[in-house]
Each structure stands twice: as structure tokens, then as C-alpha cells.
Design a protein around this motif. Sequence first.
Motif, mmCIF file in Angstrom:
data_model
loop_
_atom_site.group_PDB
_atom_site.id
_atom_site.type_symbol
_atom_site.label_atom_id
_atom_site.label_comp_id
_atom_site.label_asym_id
_atom_site.label_seq_id
_atom_site.Cartn_x
_atom_site.Cartn_y
_atom_site.Cartn_z
ATOM 1 N N MET A 106 -5.020 64.290 11.918
ATOM 2 C CA MET A 106 -4.242 64.264 13.299
ATOM 3 C C MET A 106 -4.464 63.047 14.044
ATOM 4 S SD MET A 106 -2.139 66.614 13.117
ATOM 5 C CE MET A 106 -1.569 66.953 14.858
ATOM 6 N N GLN A 107 -5.903 62.829 14.281
ATOM 7 C CA GLN A 107 -6.468 61.325 14.816
ATOM 8 C C GLN A 107 -5.713 60.070 14.291
ATOM 9 O OE1 GLN A 107 -8.249 61.371 17.548
ATOM 10 N NE2 GLN A 107 -8.093 59.239 17.763
ATOM 11 N N ALA A 108 -5.536 59.945 12.900
ATOM 12 C CA ALA A 108 -5.041 58.954 11.986
ATOM 13 C C ALA A 108 -3.530 58.919 12.317
ATOM 14 C CB ALA A 108 -5.237 59.192 10.680
ATOM 15 N N ALA A 121 -11.179 47.234 12.050
ATOM 16 C CA ALA A 121 -11.757 47.391 13.423
ATOM 17 C C ALA A 121 -11.002 48.401 14.382
ATOM 18 C CB ALA A 121 -11.903 46.033 14.038
ATOM 19 N N GLU A 122 -9.692 48.292 14.211
ATOM 20 C CA GLU A 122 -8.633 49.376 15.170
ATOM 21 C C GLU A 122 -8.816 50.661 14.481
ATOM 22 O OE1 GLU A 122 -5.308 46.622 16.973
ATOM 23 O OE2 GLU A 122 -5.179 46.949 14.798
ATOM 24 N N ILE A 123 -8.911 50.825 13.181
ATOM 25 C CA ILE A 123 -9.090 51.963 12.370
ATOM 26 C C ILE A 123 -10.339 52.827 13.051
ATOM 27 C CG2 ILE A 123 -9.395 53.205 10.304
ATOM 28 C CD1 ILE A 123 -7.296 51.284 9.283
ATOM 29 N N ASP A 124 -11.510 51.862 12.532
ATOM 30 C CA ASP A 124 -12.788 52.175 13.242
ATOM 31 C C ASP A 124 -13.108 52.679 14.319
ATOM 32 O OD1 ASP A 124 -13.366 51.904 10.370
ATOM 33 O OD2 ASP A 124 -14.529 49.712 10.889
ATOM 34 N N GLU A 125 -12.341 52.027 15.467
ATOM 35 C CA GLU A 125 -12.422 52.278 16.825
ATOM 36 C C GLU A 125 -11.724 53.644 17.132
ATOM 37 O OE1 GLU A 125 -10.988 50.729 21.160
ATOM 38 O OE2 GLU A 125 -11.414 49.240 19.649
ATOM 39 N N ALA A 126 -10.543 53.845 16.384
ATOM 40 C CA ALA A 126 -9.761 55.068 16.843
ATOM 41 C C ALA A 126 -10.486 56.122 16.127
ATOM 42 C CB ALA A 126 -8.441 54.981 16.212
ATOM 43 N N MET A 127 -10.946 56.051 15.067
ATOM 44 C CA MET A 127 -11.444 57.214 14.123
ATOM 45 C C MET A 127 -12.954 57.635 14.745
ATOM 46 S SD MET A 127 -8.752 58.036 12.433
ATOM 47 C CE MET A 127 -9.345 59.377 11.398
ATOM 48 N N ARG A 141 -10.406 55.142 5.879
ATOM 49 C CA ARG A 141 -9.967 53.889 6.144
ATOM 50 C C ARG A 141 -8.820 53.449 5.333
ATOM 51 N NH1 ARG A 141 -14.029 49.410 5.990
ATOM 52 N NH2 ARG A 141 -14.667 50.228 7.904
ATOM 53 N N ALA A 142 -9.133 53.718 3.832
ATOM 54 C CA ALA A 142 -8.086 53.591 2.925
ATOM 55 C C ALA A 142 -7.038 54.179 2.795
ATOM 56 C CB ALA A 142 -8.758 53.617 1.548
ATOM 57 N N ALA A 143 -7.091 55.609 3.286
ATOM 58 C CA ALA A 143 -6.158 56.255 3.613
ATOM 59 C C ALA A 143 -5.023 56.049 4.606
ATOM 60 C CB ALA A 143 -6.163 57.860 3.358
ATOM 61 N N VAL A 144 -5.682 55.537 5.722
ATOM 62 C CA VAL A 144 -5.051 55.092 6.958
ATOM 63 C C VAL A 144 -4.206 53.856 6.436
ATOM 64 C CG1 VAL A 144 -5.123 54.192 9.273
ATOM 65 C CG2 VAL A 144 -6.468 55.961 8.463
ATOM 66 N N LYS A 145 -4.738 52.836 5.848
ATOM 67 C CA LYS A 145 -4.105 51.860 5.397
ATOM 68 C C LYS A 145 -2.916 52.064 4.494
ATOM 69 C CE LYS A 145 -6.718 48.101 6.706
ATOM 70 N NZ LYS A 145 -6.249 47.018 7.454
#
Length: 154
Positions: A106-108, A121-127, A141-145
Motif C-alpha cells: 500500500m505504501q509503494a 533515494a525516493e523509494i527509501d525515503e517513502a518506504m 526496492r527492486a519490486a517498486v522499480k
Amino acid sequence: MPLTLTVNGTDHQTDLPENVPLLWVLRDDLGLTGTKFGCGIAACGACTVHVGGVAVRSCQLPVGDVWDEVTTIEGLGTPAALSAVQAAWVEHQVAQCGYCQSGQIMQAAALLAEIPDPSDAEIDEAMQGNLCRCGTYPRIRAAVKTASAKMKEV
């Protein structure tokens, strides 16, 4: 007086007091158990849902303060038609124990709705507010990409 909530596109009424956390309305009143109870203080992210498209921690949001439609993990996709984020989670085999994964997904999804092509960096910050006891952060992170790339194809 009953309170009406729109959850996953369906209107529901509850007679619970307005100060009851949304999490308990979802799980106990509506039977939507995909949203998990983790810490109870909005620090782990297991209870993340969307309210009006915004990722929120449902354990600390009183149901009386819900301002828009609620989307839970059950409303993000279906078994026959997973969302891009859910499909990427499966592709990367992100889940280990799996307890935190509905909140992570849900966050992703909220991140990708706001920033369609996020940097690492944006993924790390958001997650960062979503904890994974199993440490699957590189797979997350790989799944978000991957989800980002799939969403661009549509």
C-alpha cells in the motif's frame, strides 16, 4: 448515529464510536483482515491503507476522521488481476514471513501514484516508515522499480 464509510468502492455503515481506529473497523466490523495490526502506534506501517489515495496508518486514524474513500489491500487488485505493485511483489518474491507486506504494498502504491519513476533515494525515503522484520528491503526496492516500469507500459 451510524457512520458511513466507502471502502474499496462499497459503502458500509458502522455503529462503532467515532474514536475507534479505522484499523479495527476494517478488521473487526467489515472483516477485511488483509490490513494488519503491528505496533499500534503508527511506527511500523503494517496497517497502511489509502484514504483518498494518501497512505495512512489506520491504527492511529479515528474512523470519525476519515475524510475520503478508503482503499485496503483487498481493493488494490484481485487474485485474477493483480495491481502492478502486487505483481512485482510476486515476481521478486518479496515476502518472506509476509506479515508486513500488505502495508509495504500500500505504501509503494501511494509512492508510485505520486512519483511514477522514483529514484532509489525516493523509494527509501517513502518506504522508511514501513518495517520489515525479515529485511527484504532490497527486494522491496527492486519490486517498486519493476512496478514503476510496468505502469509506464500501460
